[in-house]
Design a protein around this motif. Sequence first.
Motif, PDB file in Angstrom:
ATOM      1  N   ILE A   1       0.889  -1.396   0.023  1.00 23.49           N
ATOM      2  CA  ILE A   1       0.140  -0.145   0.115  1.00 23.49           C
ATOM      3  C   ILE A   1       0.782   1.263  -0.059  1.00 23.49           C
ATOM      4  N   SER A   2       2.002   1.134   0.646  1.00 27.60           N
ATOM      5  CA  SER A   2       2.765   2.411   0.785  1.00 27.60           C
ATOM      6  C   SER A   2       3.589   2.836  -0.649  1.00 27.60           C
ATOM      7  N   LEU A   3       3.840   1.552  -1.204  1.00 27.98           N
ATOM      8  CA  LEU A   3       4.192   1.692  -2.704  1.00 27.98           C
ATOM      9  C   LEU A   3       3.274   2.318  -3.670  1.00 27.98           C
ATOM     10  N   LYS A   4       2.108   2.130  -3.476  1.00 28.09           N
ATOM     11  CA  LYS A   4       1.037   2.700  -4.113  1.00 28.09           C
ATOM     12  C   LYS A   4       0.833   4.118  -3.799  1.00 28.09           C
ATOM     13  N   ILE A   5       0.769   4.449  -2.292  1.00 30.40           N
ATOM     14  CA  ILE A   5       0.628   5.983  -1.938  1.00 30.40           C
ATOM     15  C   ILE A   5       1.680   6.659  -2.006  1.00 30.40           C
ATOM     16  N   PHE A   6       2.947   6.268  -1.538  1.00 32.28           N
ATOM     17  CA  PHE A   6       3.994   6.992  -1.592  1.00 32.28           C
ATOM     18  C   PHE A   6       4.886   7.111  -3.096  1.00 32.28           C
ATOM     19  N   GLY A   7       4.853   5.885  -3.553  1.00 31.93           N
ATOM     20  CA  GLY A   7       5.559   5.564  -5.012  1.00 31.93           C
ATOM     21  C   GLY A   7       4.827   5.514  -6.239  1.00 31.93           C
ATOM     22  N   LYS A   8       3.407   5.890  -5.931  1.00 36.39           N
ATOM     23  CA  LYS A   8       2.509   5.820  -6.954  1.00 36.39           C
ATOM     24  C   LYS A   8       2.958   4.626  -7.966  1.00 36.39           C
ATOM     25  N   ILE A   9       2.990   3.546  -7.336  1.00 35.46           N
ATOM     26  CA  ILE A   9       3.249   2.337  -8.143  1.00 35.46           C
ATOM     27  C   ILE A   9       1.851   1.390  -8.190  1.00 35.46           C
ATOM     28  N   GLU A  10       1.501   1.151  -8.980  1.00 32.59           N
ATOM     29  CA  GLU A  10       0.024   0.385  -8.968  1.00 32.59           C
ATOM     30  C   GLU A  10       0.415  -1.086  -8.345  1.00 32.59           C
ATOM     31  N   ILE A  11      -0.674  -1.316  -7.722  1.00 34.21           N
ATOM     32  CA  ILE A  11      -0.691  -2.565  -6.973  1.00 34.21           C
ATOM     33  C   ILE A  11      -0.333  -3.677  -7.827  1.00 34.21           C
ATOM     34  N   LYS A  12      -1.297  -3.715  -9.059  1.00 31.49           N
ATOM     35  CA  LYS A  12      -1.048  -4.800 -10.160  1.00 31.49           C
ATOM     36  C   LYS A  12       0.526  -4.870 -10.566  1.00 31.49           C
ATOM     37  N   LYS A  13       1.095  -3.622 -10.842  1.00 26.46           N
ATOM     38  CA  LYS A  13       2.540  -3.586 -11.255  1.00 26.46           C
ATOM     39  C   LYS A  13       3.426  -4.434 -10.089  1.00 26.46           C
ATOM     40  N   THR A  14       3.211  -4.245  -8.891  1.00 25.53           N
ATOM     41  CA  THR A  14       3.971  -4.856  -7.689  1.00 25.53           C
ATOM     42  C   THR A  14       3.687  -6.187  -7.972  1.00 25.53           C
ATOM     43  N   LEU A  15       2.557  -6.590  -8.069  1.00 24.54           N
ATOM     44  CA  LEU A  15       2.210  -7.984  -7.943  1.00 24.54           C
ATOM     45  C   LEU A  15       2.948  -8.643  -9.072  1.00 24.54           C
ATOM     46  N   SER A  16       2.894  -8.097 -10.255  1.00 23.00           N
ATOM     47  CA  SER A  16       3.588  -8.545 -11.457  1.00 23.00           C
ATOM     48  C   SER A  16       5.048  -8.808 -11.234  1.00 23.00           C
ATOM     49  N   PHE A  17       5.480  -7.787 -10.282  1.00 17.78           N
ATOM     50  CA  PHE A  17       7.011  -8.317 -10.191  1.00 17.78           C
ATOM     51  C   PHE A  17       7.209  -9.302  -9.070  1.00 17.78           C
ATOM     52  N   LEU A  18       6.204  -9.408  -8.362  1.00 11.12           N
ATOM     53  CA  LEU A  18       6.612 -10.652  -7.402  1.00 11.12           C
ATOM     54  C   LEU A  18       6.062 -11.884  -8.048  1.00 11.12           C
ATOM     55  N   LYS A  19       5.402 -11.990  -8.970  1.00 16.41           N
ATOM     56  CA  LYS A  19       4.738 -13.036  -9.400  1.00 16.41           C
ATOM     57  C   LYS A  19       6.138 -14.176  -9.854  1.00 16.41           C
ATOM     58  N   PRO A  20       7.309 -13.641 -10.433  1.00 17.09           N
ATOM     59  CA  PRO A  20       8.080 -14.680 -10.632  1.00 17.09           C
ATOM     60  C   PRO A  20       8.857 -15.473  -9.407  1.00 17.09           C
ATOM     61  N   MET A  21       8.603 -14.826  -8.368  1.00 18.30           N
ATOM     62  CA  MET A  21       9.205 -15.158  -7.181  1.00 18.30           C
ATOM     63  C   MET A  21       8.231 -16.346  -6.550  1.00 18.30           C
ATOM     64  N   LEU A  22       7.057 -16.399  -7.020  1.00 19.15           N
ATOM     65  CA  LEU A  22       6.045 -17.152  -6.334  1.00 19.15           C
ATOM     66  C   LEU A  22       6.584 -18.855  -6.225  1.00 19.15           C
ATOM     67  N   PRO A  23       7.388 -19.448  -7.093  1.00 23.63           N
ATOM     68  CA  PRO A  23       7.547 -20.798  -7.086  1.00 23.63           C
ATOM     69  C   PRO A  23       8.546 -20.958  -5.933  1.00 23.63           C
ATOM     70  N   PHE A  24       9.370 -19.931  -5.659  1.00 26.79           N
ATOM     71  CA  PHE A  24      10.513 -20.155  -4.623  1.00 26.79           C
ATOM     72  C   PHE A  24       9.626 -19.966  -3.135  1.00 26.79           C
ATOM     73  N   VAL A  25       8.800 -18.894  -3.323  1.00 23.01           N
ATOM     74  CA  VAL A  25       7.758 -18.931  -1.844  1.00 23.01           C
ATOM     75  C   VAL A  25       7.080 -19.993  -1.764  1.00 23.01           C
ATOM     76  N   VAL A  26       6.563 -20.775  -2.591  1.00 25.12           N
ATOM     77  CA  VAL A  26       5.594 -21.885  -2.475  1.00 25.12           C
ATOM     78  C   VAL A  26       6.676 -22.864  -1.953  1.00 25.12           C
ATOM     79  N   MET A  27       7.819 -23.259  -2.486  1.00 29.06           N
ATOM     80  CA  MET A  27       8.549 -24.158  -1.916  1.00 29.06           C
ATOM     81  C   MET A  27       8.958 -24.007  -0.585  1.00 29.06           C
ATOM     82  N   ILE A  28       9.390 -22.881  -0.063  1.00 29.47           N
ATOM     83  CA  ILE A  28       9.604 -22.366   1.476  1.00 29.47           C
ATOM     84  C   ILE A  28       8.528 -22.905   2.002  1.00 29.47           C
TER      85      ILE A  28
END
Lengths: 263, 263
Positions: B51-78
């Motif tokens: 949320i602070s990336l959205k408010i203070f960084g003007k970065i859309e939540i969708k964009k942030t999530l799209s950056f996180l998406k490639p990390m998902l397999p790693f997170v699922v493994m952990i």
Amino acid sequence: MLKVEDLCYEYESGFKLKNINFEVKGGESIGIIGENGSGKTTLVKNLIGLLRPKSGKILLNGEDTSKMSVAEIARTIGFVFQNPDNQIFASTVKEEVSFGPQNLKMDNIEEIVEDVLKKTDLFKYKDSHPFKLSGGEKQRLALASILVMNPKILILDEPTSGLDLRNARKLIGIVKNLQREGRTLILISHDMKLVSDLCERIILMKSGEIIADGGIKEIFNDSNLLEKTRLDLPEIAKLSKILEFGIVFDPEELYRKWRASND
Amino acid sequence: MIRYTMFLRRRSILHSIDPRSKIILSLFLFTVCIFFNDPIYIGIIFFFLIISLKIFGKIEIKKTLSFLKPMLPFVVMIMLLWILLGSEKGNVIYQIWKLKIKDVNIEMAIAMGFRVLAMILSTFLLLMTTEQRDLVLALVKMKLPYEYGLTIAIALRYVPTLASLAVSITDAQKARGLELEKGNILEKIKKYVPILVPLIVKSIQLAQELAIAIETRAFGKPNRTFYRDLKFKFKDLVFLSAAVIFFVICLYLRIKRYGVLDI
């Protein structure tokens, strides 16, 4: 032999190929020309299946390529990439060239490889390390490693870029032999001299569209088209155009025409 | 599509803050993630970051999530590792053969999932709002030797270059009939040799060329000056103080053992 129907393709960055339609007959030689970023390489990557069209069809001998793998398409369409260093990995030239046939599980690999090495004048290097080859030899090695899969259609992307005159001529000689064998040639190049040397037909591209498709002399004679695409004719063609003899590529032919007009 | 940097150009508070303060904030956030292991606390940090990336960084939540998406397999493994191999305590809620799935471990898995995501986000916050050259400049201004700063800059700069090189090489080998999808694991690993060899060779060539290019521009001359400079302004001070206060509060909570589960 190869038919492209209403092909459209779109990159994530927004660049598009729009409504590409053309047909290639067996034994034809076609030059695909256009400025950088006009979509030549994108089109070719669609043809060999590295990119898949968003809509439209590519028919290879009547068969839709959308169901074929890149390796299956490679049996019929061979694409020689621009940078030979991007594919050299083996420790001998022979091993390098036999990579393709091994992937396609072809028979008599030894025999085919030797044959291709002779055709491309690399036979004497068959046991050398590919990295020891000169630029021109590496370019021929890249050609050999595609040719060995015996594709009916051969696509060359700037085959003579960075080569000296001797090596460029040698490569052109090899390509001309292949044309004589009846192989279909698709050439991507900015070198109009090379295009006029090898091709009878031109597909002219601009911003992802085909804006002209026809005989080379016909297109080179169309001043409007040339201006639109900033094409630079070979000097000899410019001269023959100024002398109002139409497009002539052969100096002797131009001389004969000039003599005839003076008599 | 290969991106050259994670940086997203926006006009926002986060973008205008001195990169040195952002580096410190990033380190604080990263450390705070390690403080807690209660899924609620870490979950709050995670959503707070988005949320602070959205408010203070003007970065859309969708964009942030799209950056996180490639990390998902790693997170699922952990998360899977925690569920299967976590603590011995707790109640078994499900059992397959010898694998006991326990409630505490599920709780921990959620916490660890959020922890990894929040840690990634705290570095992304820095990378998405800071240009690479500012980041390197900040590190150099923070007394990192210039040679190391340059090394980091080059490493960041060449990740996408090498990635696109890998794509070109893979394309070239696919056109020679290489099929990466087929075969068992051992065969698949072997199939990467024709891609890795040219990639390594080309990387070394690139490094050599780069070294020459840097040397020709007087690399290593002492007392270099900077074209761009960083100024630590009042708002940077306010920002940094807020970051310190946030960190101290979290540290206090941690010492009082809030947000810490005993397992």
